[in-house]
Design an enzyme around this catalytic site. Structure first.
Site, PDB file in Angstrom:
ATOM      1  N   CYS A   1      -3.102  -7.959  84.122  1.00 15.92           N
ATOM      2  CA  CYS A   1      -2.713  -9.033  85.035  1.00 15.92           C
ATOM      3  C   CYS A   1      -3.248  -8.758  86.438  1.00 15.92           C
ATOM      4  O   CYS A   1      -3.676  -9.667  87.144  1.00 15.92           O
ATOM      5  CB  CYS A   1      -1.189  -9.164  85.078  1.00 15.92           C
ATOM      6  SG  CYS A   1      -0.476  -9.927  83.603  1.00 15.92           S
TER       7      CYS A   1
ATOM      8  N   GLN B   1       5.197 -14.301  91.165  1.00 17.70           N
ATOM      9  CA  GLN B   1       4.350 -15.454  90.879  1.00 17.70           C
ATOM     10  C   GLN B   1       4.563 -15.981  89.469  1.00 17.70           C
ATOM     11  O   GLN B   1       4.316 -17.137  89.168  1.00 17.70           O
ATOM     12  CB  GLN B   1       2.877 -15.050  91.122  1.00 17.70           C
ATOM     13  CG  GLN B   1       1.827 -15.954  90.535  1.00 17.70           C
ATOM     14  CD  GLN B   1       1.238 -15.393  89.235  1.00 17.70           C
ATOM     15  OE1 GLN B   1       1.717 -14.384  88.708  1.00 17.70           O
ATOM     16  NE2 GLN B   1       0.222 -16.054  88.716  1.00 17.70           N
TER      17      GLN B   1
END
Length: 255
Positions: free
Chosen positions: A190, A72
């Site tokens: 993250c 991503q």
């Protein structure tokens, strides 16, 4: 200083026509060695722009393998490379982008056992690691070796970047900024908090630009300045960081 070949004059023409870089600056880029700590969200775009710019030698330190959730934001990789070591995949990407670049893939972690000779021949370090323990270790290595450090970080919709040369008088080091920071356990920020993929692109490209600034000297010096980008607004502000005379890393150092 290397004399640029006809091929290089053509390839890097858009740099060379920049008055503040020129042929001399491009030659310095070609002669340079940049070390990146981390081949993740920040490292991925930084590696691409450094290779495209013609940095002569790029070394990348990372012990991780590519996973689906990396894709991503880690735009250097693809689904077909899941499970591969990031440094090996990065080496293949750099070879494709610019075969003239010498690439050193270093599949390991930087830790307290790492000595400053690890930075022998390195002109600038970009740190895109994701924890304070590594960042502070890299800071101390750069101080010992007198190598400029470009430190970039991201979180959710925000990013920050600074250039540090704490061995110089009145110039702070990274520890002057964060103090003796500690990581809050073993969680991956993250994974638990999320991060906007495009923010990694911004900060990684910014880090590559600041490394090239260090190599060529274009524009105003950014040493000791911290640039903070807010993607929600969006806006950016810059602050001048003071040197901490009580810093345990650079407080007793002088140029």
């Amino acid at each position: 200083m290397a004399e640029l070949s006809d091929h290089q004059l053509d390839r890097y023409a858009r740099h060379i026509v920049l008055r503040d870089i020129g042929g001399a600056g491009q030659s310095r880029i070609v002669d340079s060695h940049v070390l990146l700590i981390g081949a993740g969200g920040i490292g991925s775009p930084a590696i691409q722009y450094l290779a495209a710019a013609g940095v002569g030698t790029i070394s990348v330190v990372d012990d991780d393998a590519i996973s689906l959730s990396n894709l991503q934001r880690q735009v250097l990789y693809s689904e077909t490379q899941i499970g591969e070591a990031k440094v090996e995949a990065a080496a293949a990407a750099v070879k494709r982008l610019n075969p003239d670049v010498i690439f050193h893939a270093i599949q390991r972690r930087i830790d307290r056992a790492t000595t400053s000779d690890f930075l022998d021949g390195v002109d600038v370090v970009i740190d895109g690691s994701d924890n304070f323990a590594t960042r502070l270790t890299v800071n101390d290595l750069c101080l010992s070796a007198h190598v400029p450090l470009v430190s970039a970080a991201i979180g959710q919709f925000h990013g920050q970047i600074g250039t540090f040369t704490g061995w110089q008088e009145d110039a702070p080091c990274y520890r002057c900024f964060v103090g003796d920071a500690h990581d809050p356990g073993d969680c991956d920020d993250c994974a638990t908090q999320g991060v906007l993929g495009a923010m990694c692109g911004l900060m990684g490209s910014f880090a590559a630009m600041e490394a090239i600034r260090v190599l060529t000297g274009f524009g105003d010096s950014q040493i000791g300045k911290l640039h903070i980008f807010d993607g929600m607004t969006p806006s950016m502000r810059s602050i001048k960081l003071p040197k901490d005379p009580a810093c345990s890393s650079c407080g007793s150092l002088s140029s």
